[in-house]
Design an enzyme around this catalytic site. Structure first.
Site, PDB file in Angstrom:
ATOM      1  N   ALA A 173       0.839  -1.204   0.000  1.00 30.33           N
ATOM      2  CA  ALA A 173       0.000   0.000   0.000  1.00 30.33           C
ATOM      3  C   ALA A 173       0.870   1.249   0.000  1.00 30.33           C
ATOM      4  O   ALA A 173       0.613   2.214  -0.736  1.00 30.33           O
ATOM      5  CB  ALA A 173      -0.931  -0.002   1.214  1.00 30.33           C
ATOM      6  N   ASP A 174       1.906   1.251   0.807  1.00 29.25           N
ATOM      7  CA  ASP A 174       2.851   2.368   0.823  1.00 29.25           C
ATOM      8  C   ASP A 174       3.538   2.522  -0.528  1.00 29.25           C
ATOM      9  O   ASP A 174       3.677   3.635  -1.059  1.00 29.25           O
ATOM     10  CB  ASP A 174       3.921   2.134   1.889  1.00 29.25           C
ATOM     11  CG  ASP A 174       3.476   2.559   3.276  1.00 29.25           C
ATOM     12  OD1 ASP A 174       2.697   3.513   3.381  1.00 29.25           O
ATOM     13  OD2 ASP A 174       3.910   1.921   4.251  1.00 29.25           O
ATOM     14  N   LEU A 175       4.019   1.424  -1.077  1.00 28.38           N
ATOM     15  CA  LEU A 175       4.762   1.492  -2.329  1.00 28.38           C
ATOM     16  C   LEU A 175       3.877   1.969  -3.471  1.00 28.38           C
ATOM     17  O   LEU A 175       4.297   2.794  -4.295  1.00 28.38           O
ATOM     18  CB  LEU A 175       5.362   0.122  -2.649  1.00 28.38           C
ATOM     19  CG  LEU A 175       6.436  -0.357  -1.666  1.00 28.38           C
ATOM     20  CD1 LEU A 175       6.782  -1.817  -1.938  1.00 28.38           C
ATOM     21  CD2 LEU A 175       7.683   0.511  -1.753  1.00 28.38           C
ATOM     22  N   GLY A 178       3.322   5.682  -3.113  1.00 32.91           N
ATOM     23  CA  GLY A 178       4.491   6.422  -3.555  1.00 32.91           C
ATOM     24  C   GLY A 178       4.587   6.483  -5.067  1.00 32.91           C
ATOM     25  O   GLY A 178       4.885   7.537  -5.656  1.00 32.91           O
TER      26      GLY A 178
END
Length: 424
Positions: A173-175, A178
């Site tokens: 989810a973070d990647l 980003g």
């Protein structure tokens, strides 16, 4: 510093992973990235183990921090302090892009709401990343990757079965947030080329996972069918998944009926069996199909099976461990490992950028223009003196961004001189 974004200044106020990943992607493309950290540093500096000991016996470095902060400089600022807020304002005035992933409203409370950012620099592109979106009934929630994976439905699709939801093994989810953020920044910069004005780009962990649902999303929104976890087999294509063989397993992806018939011919399978006539039939009878294939594969070791599958044109592969991936010649050929000289750790290798770029001349000759020289992830506040001195230099006397960046890591290793040396 080279790359298509050379000459652009990015001010990175983000911490943890989503924002730092976006900033690193822009740095990989040549932008100068100034990472603004709190006096305590980015949270990920303390996320471990593993930590790597410094060569000189100094503080150990978190491998988590190292993963998403190359090609950046570091300065610490306490934005509640007037002097440090003034330094940030100076950076914003000169920046092309500002990245932030505070909770919605937090940056405004620090005196840098959207109207002030645009007053300081009408050409500024602002990327704001949140956990669940910047408005709506749950905008105030903090965003952490695993929570977002669960709330956005991804964990319900991952794992051995519906009763055992599982997180993806990387903070996806973070990647994704980003990556979407970097993509949005580039679009906003292109818009600025036409209009001369910046704008705010917003994304979130929730939005990034939902936008990546792909066929699982339309499976529900259009067909009314709710997907569930099905282990290592594709829910809508068969055979497509992980199959056991002698002493191990292989993965195959049989994407159409022509492949299925080649597979049958190679392994003596019943191509005329009506249970397996078309893809929908094979999906409906996946359990018996899997048993049939694993019986045919049982006499063969993984290497032999992969060779045979390759010979008949069936996409197939092994499941590699991470050490095998980084030792694999194909990985290295794609420049997916980059070597940098870290200020305290010495020479280290980092996972590289997913992008490669080439120019092509009239004869069709390709010349790679991918950035190959990278700055290591910075020590906390390593570039503060140089950045402050640069901000204090009258603009007509200040070196251009490319010249400043080109002075590189060598001068940065001297604490008394800073990154840009003594000539600023």
């Amino acid at each position: 510093m080279t790359g298509p974004l050379a000459g652009l200044l990015v001010v990175d106020l983000t911490r943890a992973l989503a924002g730092p990943q976006a900033a690193m992607m822009l740095g990989d493309l040549g932008a100068r990235v100034v990472k603004v950290e709190s006096p305590a540093g980015d949270d990920t500096r303390s996320w471990g183990p593993p930590f790597v000991a410094a060569e000189d016996g100094g503080a150990a470095e978190s491998t988590y921090f190292l993963s998403c902060n190359r090609n950046k400089e570091s300065i610490t600022l306490d934005l509640k302090a007037e002097g440090d807020a003034h330094v940030l304002a100076g950076l914003i005035e000169r920046a092309d892009v500002l990245l932030e992933n505070y909770k919605p409203g937090a940056l405004r409370r620090l005196g840098f709401g959207a109207e002030r950012l645009m007053a300081l620099n009408p050409r500024l592109v602002v990327l704001s990343i949140s956990g669940f979106g910047h408005d709506g009934p749950e905008a105030a929630r903090a965003g952490y990757d695993q929570i977002a994976q669960g709330e956005a439905g991804l964990m319900s699709l991952t794992g051995p079965d519906a009763a055992h939801p599982q997180r993806v093994g990387v903070p996806i989810a973070d990647l994704l947030a980003g990556m979407n953020g970097a993509f949005g920044v580039l679009a906003a910069l292109r818009e600025r080329d036409r209009t001369g004005r910046g704008q705010i780009v917003r994304t979130s962990l929730l939005a990034s996972v939902v936008a990546a649902h792909a066929f699982q999303g339309t499976r529900w929104t259009v067909a009314g069918e709710r997907g569930t976890a099905q282990g290592n087999h594709h829910p809508t294509i068969a055979p497509y998944g992980l199959f056991r063989c002698a002493g191990g397993s292989v993965q195959i992806a049989c994407g159409n009926d022509a492949m299925w018939h080649r597979l049958c011919a190679a392994f003596g399978l019943p191509a005329d069996d009506p249970r397996y006539a078309g893809n929908a039939d094979r999906v409906a009878h996946r359990d018996s199909l899997t048993a049939l294939l694993e019986a045919a594969f049982a006499p063969l070791g993984a290497d032999e099976l992969l060779r045979k599958l390759n010979d008949v044109g069936i996409p197939a592969g092994r499941v590699r461990t991470l050490d095998e991936v980084y030792e694999w010649e194909q990985t290295r050929s794609q420049r997916l490992l980059v070597d940098v000289e870290h200020e305290s750790l010495g020479k280290i290798s980092l996972p590289g950028s997913a992008l490669r770029m080439f120019t092509v001349d009239a004869a069709g000759t390709e010349t790679e223009s991918t950035r190959t020289a990278h700055r290591p992830p910075p020590l906390l506040n390593a570039d503060a003196d140089a950045i402050r001195k640069w901000l204090d230099t009258p603009r007509q006397d200040r070196p251009d961004e490319a010249t400043v960046a080109a002075r590189g890591v060598a001068s940065r290793r001297s604490p008394s001189r800073g990154q840009y040396g003594t000539r600023l």
